[in-house]
Design a protein around this motif. Sequence first.
Motif, PDB file in Angstrom:
ATOM      1  N   GLU A 125      52.014  42.068  28.942  1.00  0.00           N
ATOM      2  CA  GLU A 125      51.656  40.696  29.020  1.00  0.00           C
ATOM      3  C   GLU A 125      50.840  40.092  30.627  1.00  0.00           C
ATOM      4  OE1 GLU A 125      55.362  36.632  29.343  1.00  0.00           O
ATOM      5  OE2 GLU A 125      55.343  38.332  29.804  1.00  0.00           O
ATOM      6  N   VAL A 126      49.850  39.181  29.376  1.00  0.00           N
ATOM      7  CA  VAL A 126      48.392  38.745  30.635  1.00  0.00           C
ATOM      8  C   VAL A 126      48.657  37.253  30.992  1.00  0.00           C
ATOM      9  CG1 VAL A 126      47.450  40.911  30.132  1.00  0.00           C
ATOM     10  CG2 VAL A 126      47.285  39.109  29.322  1.00  0.00           C
ATOM     11  N   GLU A 127      48.395  37.260  32.474  1.00  0.00           N
ATOM     12  CA  GLU A 127      48.434  35.689  32.724  1.00  0.00           C
ATOM     13  C   GLU A 127      46.822  34.838  32.218  1.00  0.00           C
ATOM     14  OE1 GLU A 127      50.365  35.301  37.011  1.00  0.00           O
ATOM     15  OE2 GLU A 127      48.356  35.563  36.774  1.00  0.00           O
ATOM     16  N   VAL A 128      46.061  36.176  32.118  1.00  0.00           N
ATOM     17  CA  VAL A 128      44.848  35.850  31.560  1.00  0.00           C
ATOM     18  C   VAL A 128      43.918  37.450  31.249  1.00  0.00           C
ATOM     19  CG1 VAL A 128      43.510  35.553  33.754  1.00  0.00           C
ATOM     20  CG2 VAL A 128      42.424  34.392  31.642  1.00  0.00           C
ATOM     21  N   LEU A 129      43.068  37.082  30.303  1.00  0.00           N
ATOM     22  CA  LEU A 129      43.082  38.681  29.329  1.00  0.00           C
ATOM     23  C   LEU A 129      41.502  39.035  31.224  1.00  0.00           C
ATOM     24  CD1 LEU A 129      41.849  41.108  28.430  1.00  0.00           C
ATOM     25  CD2 LEU A 129      40.826  39.565  26.749  1.00  0.00           C
ATOM     26  N   GLU A 130      41.648  39.752  31.899  1.00  0.00           N
ATOM     27  CA  GLU A 130      41.096  40.237  32.332  1.00  0.00           C
ATOM     28  C   GLU A 130      40.928  41.800  32.381  1.00  0.00           C
ATOM     29  OE1 GLU A 130      39.842  40.140  37.312  1.00  0.00           O
ATOM     30  OE2 GLU A 130      40.126  38.267  36.285  1.00  0.00           O
ATOM     31  N   ALA A 131      40.212  42.476  32.118  1.00  0.00           N
ATOM     32  CA  ALA A 131      39.597  43.961  31.193  1.00  0.00           C
ATOM     33  C   ALA A 131      38.407  44.385  32.194  1.00  0.00           C
ATOM     34  CB  ALA A 131      39.751  44.961  30.332  1.00  0.00           C
ATOM     35  N   ARG A 132      37.924  45.815  32.395  1.00  0.00           N
ATOM     36  CA  ARG A 132      36.902  46.151  33.150  1.00  0.00           C
ATOM     37  C   ARG A 132      36.752  47.755  32.615  1.00  0.00           C
ATOM     38  NH1 ARG A 132      38.509  42.345  37.284  1.00  0.00           N
ATOM     39  NH2 ARG A 132      36.327  41.475  37.857  1.00  0.00           N
ATOM     40  N   LEU A 133      36.082  48.109  31.815  1.00  0.00           N
ATOM     41  CA  LEU A 133      35.692  49.408  31.744  1.00  0.00           C
ATOM     42  C   LEU A 133      34.122  49.934  32.243  1.00  0.00           C
ATOM     43  CD1 LEU A 133      36.104  51.818  30.065  1.00  0.00           C
ATOM     44  CD2 LEU A 133      34.520  51.255  27.909  1.00  0.00           C
ATOM     45  N   GLN A 134      35.470  51.923  32.606  1.00  0.00           N
ATOM     46  CA  GLN A 134      33.989  51.626  33.804  1.00  0.00           C
ATOM     47  C   GLN A 134      33.722  53.417  33.501  1.00  0.00           C
ATOM     48  OE1 GLN A 134      33.360  50.937  37.799  1.00  0.00           O
ATOM     49  NE2 GLN A 134      32.037  52.250  38.392  1.00  0.00           N
ATOM     50  N   ASP A 135      32.284  54.267  33.379  1.00  0.00           N
ATOM     51  CA  ASP A 135      32.740  55.473  32.891  1.00  0.00           C
ATOM     52  C   ASP A 135      32.343  55.858  34.467  1.00  0.00           C
ATOM     53  OD1 ASP A 135      32.356  55.567  30.582  1.00  0.00           O
ATOM     54  OD2 ASP A 135      30.132  56.151  30.650  1.00  0.00           O
ATOM     55  N   LEU A 136      32.644  57.196  34.900  1.00  0.00           N
ATOM     56  CA  LEU A 136      33.094  57.864  35.898  1.00  0.00           C
ATOM     57  C   LEU A 136      32.035  58.938  36.149  1.00  0.00           C
ATOM     58  CD1 LEU A 136      37.597  57.744  36.387  1.00  0.00           C
ATOM     59  CD2 LEU A 136      35.524  56.074  36.741  1.00  0.00           C
ATOM     60  N   GLY A 137      31.634  58.951  35.642  1.00  0.00           N
ATOM     61  CA  GLY A 137      30.098  59.863  35.900  1.00  0.00           C
ATOM     62  C   GLY A 137      30.357  61.327  34.856  1.00  0.00           C
ATOM     63  N   ALA A 138      31.901  61.821  34.836  1.00  0.00           N
ATOM     64  CA  ALA A 138      31.829  63.417  33.890  1.00  0.00           C
ATOM     65  C   ALA A 138      31.151  62.849  32.707  1.00  0.00           C
ATOM     66  CB  ALA A 138      33.299  63.755  34.858  1.00  0.00           C
ATOM     67  N   ALA A 139      30.974  63.492  32.529  1.00  0.00           N
ATOM     68  CA  ALA A 139      30.006  64.290  31.188  1.00  0.00           C
ATOM     69  C   ALA A 139      30.133  65.259  29.883  1.00  0.00           C
ATOM     70  CB  ALA A 139      29.089  63.076  30.173  1.00  0.00           C
ATOM     71  N   TRP A 140      31.041  65.980  29.199  1.00  0.00           N
ATOM     72  CA  TRP A 140      30.635  66.960  28.367  1.00  0.00           C
ATOM     73  C   TRP A 140      30.393  67.129  27.208  1.00  0.00           C
ATOM     74  CZ3 TRP A 140      34.909  64.359  30.882  1.00  0.00           C
ATOM     75  CH2 TRP A 140      35.797  64.881  30.018  1.00  0.00           C
ATOM     76  N   ALA A 141      30.177  67.881  26.201  1.00  0.00           N
ATOM     77  CA  ALA A 141      29.732  68.797  24.828  1.00  0.00           C
ATOM     78  C   ALA A 141      31.413  67.611  24.031  1.00  0.00           C
ATOM     79  CB  ALA A 141      29.411  69.069  24.524  1.00  0.00           C
ATOM     80  N   ALA A 142      31.194  67.136  23.367  1.00  0.00           N
ATOM     81  CA  ALA A 142      33.140  66.955  22.460  1.00  0.00           C
ATOM     82  C   ALA A 142      32.910  68.157  21.300  1.00  0.00           C
ATOM     83  CB  ALA A 142      32.522  66.530  21.581  1.00  0.00           C
ATOM     84  N   LYS A 143      34.068  68.843  21.586  1.00  0.00           N
ATOM     85  CA  LYS A 143      34.397  69.628  20.817  1.00  0.00           C
ATOM     86  C   LYS A 143      34.427  69.711  19.354  1.00  0.00           C
ATOM     87  CE  LYS A 143      37.976  71.957  23.320  1.00  0.00           C
ATOM     88  NZ  LYS A 143      38.650  72.378  23.587  1.00  0.00           N
ATOM     89  N   ALA A 144      34.707  68.319  18.995  1.00  0.00           N
ATOM     90  CA  ALA A 144      34.426  68.019  17.723  1.00  0.00           C
ATOM     91  C   ALA A 144      33.858  66.261  17.607  1.00  0.00           C
ATOM     92  CB  ALA A 144      35.467  68.090  16.631  1.00  0.00           C
ATOM     93  N   GLN A 145      33.665  65.707  16.484  1.00  0.00           N
ATOM     94  CA  GLN A 145      33.272  64.250  16.343  1.00  0.00           C
ATOM     95  C   GLN A 145      34.467  63.417  15.376  1.00  0.00           C
ATOM     96  OE1 GLN A 145      30.889  62.314  13.207  1.00  0.00           O
ATOM     97  NE2 GLN A 145      29.636  61.151  14.729  1.00  0.00           N
ATOM     98  N   PRO A 146      35.504  63.081  15.970  1.00  0.00           N
ATOM     99  CA  PRO A 146      36.764  62.313  15.246  1.00  0.00           C
ATOM    100  C   PRO A 146      36.430  61.867  14.020  1.00  0.00           C
ATOM    101  CG  PRO A 146      35.758  61.257  18.025  1.00  0.00           C
ATOM    102  CD  PRO A 146      35.130  61.949  17.454  1.00  0.00           C
ATOM    103  N   GLN A 147      37.179  62.130  13.043  1.00  0.00           N
ATOM    104  CA  GLN A 147      37.406  61.787  12.214  1.00  0.00           C
ATOM    105  C   GLN A 147      38.260  61.003  11.243  1.00  0.00           C
ATOM    106  OE1 GLN A 147      34.309  62.796   9.390  1.00  0.00           O
ATOM    107  NE2 GLN A 147      33.303  63.742  11.890  1.00  0.00           N
ATOM    108  N   HIS A 148      37.840  60.438  10.624  1.00  0.00           N
ATOM    109  CA  HIS A 148      38.988  58.881   9.748  1.00  0.00           C
ATOM    110  C   HIS A 148      38.880  59.025   8.631  1.00  0.00           C
ATOM    111  CE1 HIS A 148      39.214  57.412  13.936  1.00  0.00           C
ATOM    112  NE2 HIS A 148      38.359  57.869  14.588  1.00  0.00           N
ATOM    113  N   SER A 149      40.163  58.894   7.737  1.00  0.00           N
ATOM    114  CA  SER A 149      40.235  58.826   6.300  1.00  0.00           C
ATOM    115  C   SER A 149      40.143  57.001   6.269  1.00  0.00           C
ATOM    116  CB  SER A 149      41.654  60.111   6.516  1.00  0.00           C
ATOM    117  OG  SER A 149      42.807  58.975   6.239  1.00  0.00           O
ATOM    118  N   LEU A 150      39.384  56.894   5.261  1.00  0.00           N
ATOM    119  CA  LEU A 150      39.687  55.461   4.433  1.00  0.00           C
ATOM    120  C   LEU A 150      40.873  55.372   3.603  1.00  0.00           C
ATOM    121  CD1 LEU A 150      36.041  55.281   3.657  1.00  0.00           C
ATOM    122  CD2 LEU A 150      36.987  55.039   5.478  1.00  0.00           C
TER     123      LEU A 150
END
Length: 142
Positions: free
Chosen positions: A117-142
Amino acid sequence: MADLKLLALDSDDLAVISAHTQDAVVRVGDMGYAQRDKRFALLMNRYDWEAGTVRNKGVRKRAALHFDRVLSVASAGIDTNAREGVLELLAISFTETDAPAGIVELTFAGGGTVRLEVEVLEARLQDLGAAWAAKAQPQHSL
């Protein structure tokens, strides 16, 4: 690719953050609410959809997401005592209740949700620098 740094102040902005965090994995212990600061924050390993291709399984990046001006937090379908439990984030949405206040909902695979529950929408997303090869690409069934 450069690290992401995004700010959401409305539903359209939040939809962009939601797209960039789809299929992120989050440890239950890496989510928390600082009531005094009115802040809910979580650390995640987000899947970088821009980097993934058919031949390349893609990249995961360590990222932080936080919401400010949070009045209360509730969860359903998540064992908050299982600190090492891992959740897969599917989407983030905002529903206005009494403008500009509203409800932010984080939806996880398996039916778990966190509602802010928020007074007003205020969100922040930030990458933190660490990156690595993914084991698999996520899959979604339709």
